[in-house]
Motif scaffolding. Structure first.
Motif, PDB file in Angstrom:
ATOM      1  N   ALA A  85       0.832  -1.205   0.000  1.00  0.00           N
ATOM      2  CA  ALA A  85       0.000   0.000   0.000  1.00  0.00           C
ATOM      3  C   ALA A  85       0.866   1.256   0.000  1.00  0.00           C
ATOM      4  O   ALA A  85       1.858   1.343   0.715  1.00  0.00           O
ATOM      5  N   ILE A  86       0.453   2.213  -0.846  1.00  0.00           N
ATOM      6  CA  ILE A  86       1.135   3.499  -0.915  1.00  0.00           C
ATOM      7  C   ILE A  86       0.128   4.608  -0.634  1.00  0.00           C
ATOM      8  O   ILE A  86      -1.066   4.345  -0.478  1.00  0.00           O
ATOM      9  N   VAL A  87       0.579   5.832  -0.596  1.00  0.00           N
ATOM     10  CA  VAL A  87      -0.273   6.981  -0.290  1.00  0.00           C
ATOM     11  C   VAL A  87      -1.551   6.944  -1.131  1.00  0.00           C
ATOM     12  O   VAL A  87      -1.497   6.786  -2.352  1.00  0.00           O
ATOM     13  N   GLY A  88      -2.687   7.058  -0.443  1.00  0.00           N
ATOM     14  CA  GLY A  88      -3.977   7.100  -1.117  1.00  0.00           C
ATOM     15  C   GLY A  88      -4.674   5.765  -1.261  1.00  0.00           C
ATOM     16  O   GLY A  88      -5.856   5.719  -1.594  1.00  0.00           O
ATOM     17  N   ASP A  89      -3.964   4.672  -1.022  1.00  0.00           N
ATOM     18  CA  ASP A  89      -4.594   3.355  -1.092  1.00  0.00           C
ATOM     19  C   ASP A  89      -5.483   3.141   0.129  1.00  0.00           C
ATOM     20  O   ASP A  89      -5.366   3.830   1.142  1.00  0.00           O
ATOM     21  N   ILE A  90      -6.371   2.164   0.021  1.00  0.00           N
ATOM     22  CA  ILE A  90      -7.290   1.827   1.102  1.00  0.00           C
ATOM     23  C   ILE A  90      -6.748   0.606   1.835  1.00  0.00           C
ATOM     24  O   ILE A  90      -6.341  -0.367   1.202  1.00  0.00           O
ATOM     25  N   VAL A  91      -6.750   0.673   3.164  1.00  0.00           N
ATOM     26  CA  VAL A  91      -6.271  -0.442   3.970  1.00  0.00           C
ATOM     27  C   VAL A  91      -7.353  -0.854   4.962  1.00  0.00           C
ATOM     28  O   VAL A  91      -8.227  -0.065   5.318  1.00  0.00           O
ATOM     29  N   LYS A  92      -7.274  -2.101   5.366  1.00  0.00           N
ATOM     30  CA  LYS A  92      -8.243  -2.638   6.329  1.00  0.00           C
ATOM     31  C   LYS A  92      -7.480  -3.291   7.463  1.00  0.00           C
ATOM     32  O   LYS A  92      -6.676  -4.198   7.244  1.00  0.00           O
ATOM     33  N   GLY A  93      -7.744  -2.809   8.661  1.00  0.00           N
ATOM     34  CA  GLY A  93      -7.140  -3.417   9.844  1.00  0.00           C
ATOM     35  C   GLY A  93      -8.032  -4.520  10.360  1.00  0.00           C
ATOM     36  O   GLY A  93      -9.177  -4.681   9.926  1.00  0.00           O
ATOM     37  N   THR A  94      -7.502  -5.275  11.261  1.00  0.00           N
ATOM     38  CA  THR A  94      -8.322  -6.296  11.902  1.00  0.00           C
ATOM     39  C   THR A  94      -9.268  -5.594  12.865  1.00  0.00           C
ATOM     40  O   THR A  94      -8.929  -4.575  13.453  1.00  0.00           O
ATOM     41  N   GLY A  95     -10.454  -6.108  12.986  1.00  0.00           N
ATOM     42  CA  GLY A  95     -11.442  -5.493  13.863  1.00  0.00           C
ATOM     43  C   GLY A  95     -12.271  -6.549  14.554  1.00  0.00           C
ATOM     44  O   GLY A  95     -12.305  -7.700  14.139  1.00  0.00           O
ATOM     45  N   ASP A  97     -15.509  -6.367  14.831  1.00  0.00           N
ATOM     46  CA  ASP A  97     -16.860  -6.453  14.286  1.00  0.00           C
ATOM     47  C   ASP A  97     -16.833  -7.001  12.860  1.00  0.00           C
ATOM     48  O   ASP A  97     -15.783  -7.285  12.309  1.00  0.00           O
ATOM     49  N   VAL A  98     -17.987  -7.097  12.260  1.00  0.00           N
ATOM     50  CA  VAL A  98     -18.125  -7.671  10.930  1.00  0.00           C
ATOM     51  C   VAL A  98     -17.487  -6.785   9.857  1.00  0.00           C
ATOM     52  O   VAL A  98     -17.113  -7.265   8.803  1.00  0.00           O
ATOM     53  N   PHE A  99     -17.336  -5.503  10.130  1.00  0.00           N
ATOM     54  CA  PHE A  99     -16.822  -4.579   9.135  1.00  0.00           C
ATOM     55  C   PHE A  99     -15.301  -4.543   9.049  1.00  0.00           C
ATOM     56  O   PHE A  99     -14.752  -4.266   8.008  1.00  0.00           O
ATOM     57  N   GLY A 100     -14.599  -4.782  10.134  1.00  0.00           N
ATOM     58  CA  GLY A 100     -13.170  -4.517  10.150  1.00  0.00           C
ATOM     59  C   GLY A 100     -13.002  -3.024  10.338  1.00  0.00           C
ATOM     60  O   GLY A 100     -13.902  -2.334  10.802  1.00  0.00           O
ATOM     61  N   ALA A 101     -11.878  -2.483   9.964  1.00  0.00           N
ATOM     62  CA  ALA A 101     -11.638  -1.051  10.120  1.00  0.00           C
ATOM     63  C   ALA A 101     -10.893  -0.543   8.900  1.00  0.00           C
ATOM     64  O   ALA A 101      -9.752  -0.914   8.671  1.00  0.00           O
ATOM     65  N   LEU A 102     -11.562   0.280   8.092  1.00  0.00           N
ATOM     66  CA  LEU A 102     -10.944   0.814   6.882  1.00  0.00           C
ATOM     67  C   LEU A 102     -10.224   2.120   7.180  1.00  0.00           C
ATOM     68  O   LEU A 102     -10.642   2.888   8.043  1.00  0.00           O
ATOM     69  N   GLY A 103      -9.166   2.363   6.419  1.00  0.00           N
ATOM     70  CA  GLY A 103      -8.435   3.612   6.545  1.00  0.00           C
ATOM     71  C   GLY A 103      -7.772   3.971   5.229  1.00  0.00           C
ATOM     72  O   GLY A 103      -7.758   3.184   4.282  1.00  0.00           O
ATOM     73  N   ALA A 131      -5.963  -6.408   4.942  1.00  0.00           N
ATOM     74  CA  ALA A 131      -6.156  -6.318   3.491  1.00  0.00           C
ATOM     75  C   ALA A 131      -5.846  -4.901   3.028  1.00  0.00           C
ATOM     76  O   ALA A 131      -5.762  -3.976   3.836  1.00  0.00           O
ATOM     77  N   ALA A 132      -5.707  -4.756   1.724  1.00  0.00           N
ATOM     78  CA  ALA A 132      -5.483  -3.432   1.126  1.00  0.00           C
ATOM     79  C   ALA A 132      -5.960  -3.452  -0.314  1.00  0.00           C
ATOM     80  O   ALA A 132      -6.035  -4.526  -0.942  1.00  0.00           O
ATOM     81  N   TRP A 133      -6.288  -2.273  -0.841  1.00  0.00           N
ATOM     82  CA  TRP A 133      -6.749  -2.124  -2.208  1.00  0.00           C
ATOM     83  C   TRP A 133      -6.036  -0.940  -2.856  1.00  0.00           C
ATOM     84  O   TRP A 133      -5.885   0.112  -2.235  1.00  0.00           O
TER      85      TRP A 133
END
Length: 138
Positions: A85-95, A97-103, A131-133
């Motif tokens: 992941a680089i600047v501006g990409d979307i990342v997901k931390g472990t959470g 709840d069912v959603f996780g945590a996006l940043g 995860a990341a996108w």
């Protein structure tokens, strides 16, 4: 990279310190706002308003998605290894709840997102990403 940097900075400026509120200032709204800066049409609003975690889950389903991951991929964001992941990409931390945590990835191991330990959106160290996108500007 300049568009990525500018979008990430605009997202940081807009959400920094803004208190968490389901349906107004939550991780999905933060990501949708950021992606609009990159030229995407998130389409998340078609699920309708929500004011709770259960309401968010129902709104996501009404929008036609089983998960936030599916929503991101529907927009054409390609899954990537979190370490890539680089600047501006979307990342997901472990959470918990069912959603996780996006940043939003800010670079140098940092991300913008919501944390239970903070009053509002904050810059934090990326420690355990699930995860990341890739969010290529359009």
């Amino acid at each position: 990279m300049i568009r990525r940097r500018d979008a990430a900075q605009a997202t940081l400026d807009h959400f920094s310190g803004r208190p968490f509120a389901w349906g107004g200032s939550d991780c999905a709204r933060l990501i949708a706002w950021h992606l609009r800066r990159l030229g995407y049409k998130p389409g998340l609003s078609r699920g309708g308003p929500y004011k709770s975690a259960l309401g968010a889950h129902r709104a996501l389903a009404r929008a036609g998605f089983a998960s936030l991951d599916q929503w991101l991929e529907w927009m054409g964001l390609a899954p990537i290894p979190p370490a890539a992941a680089i600047v501006g990409d979307i990342v997901k931390g472990t959470g918990d709840d069912v959603f996780g945590a996006l940043g939003v990835c800010l670079g140098n191991g940092r991300l913008l997102g919501y944390s239970e330990e903070a009053e509002g959106a904050v810059v934090m160290q990326a420690i355990d990403l699930a995860a990341a996108w890739r969010a290529e500007p359009r």
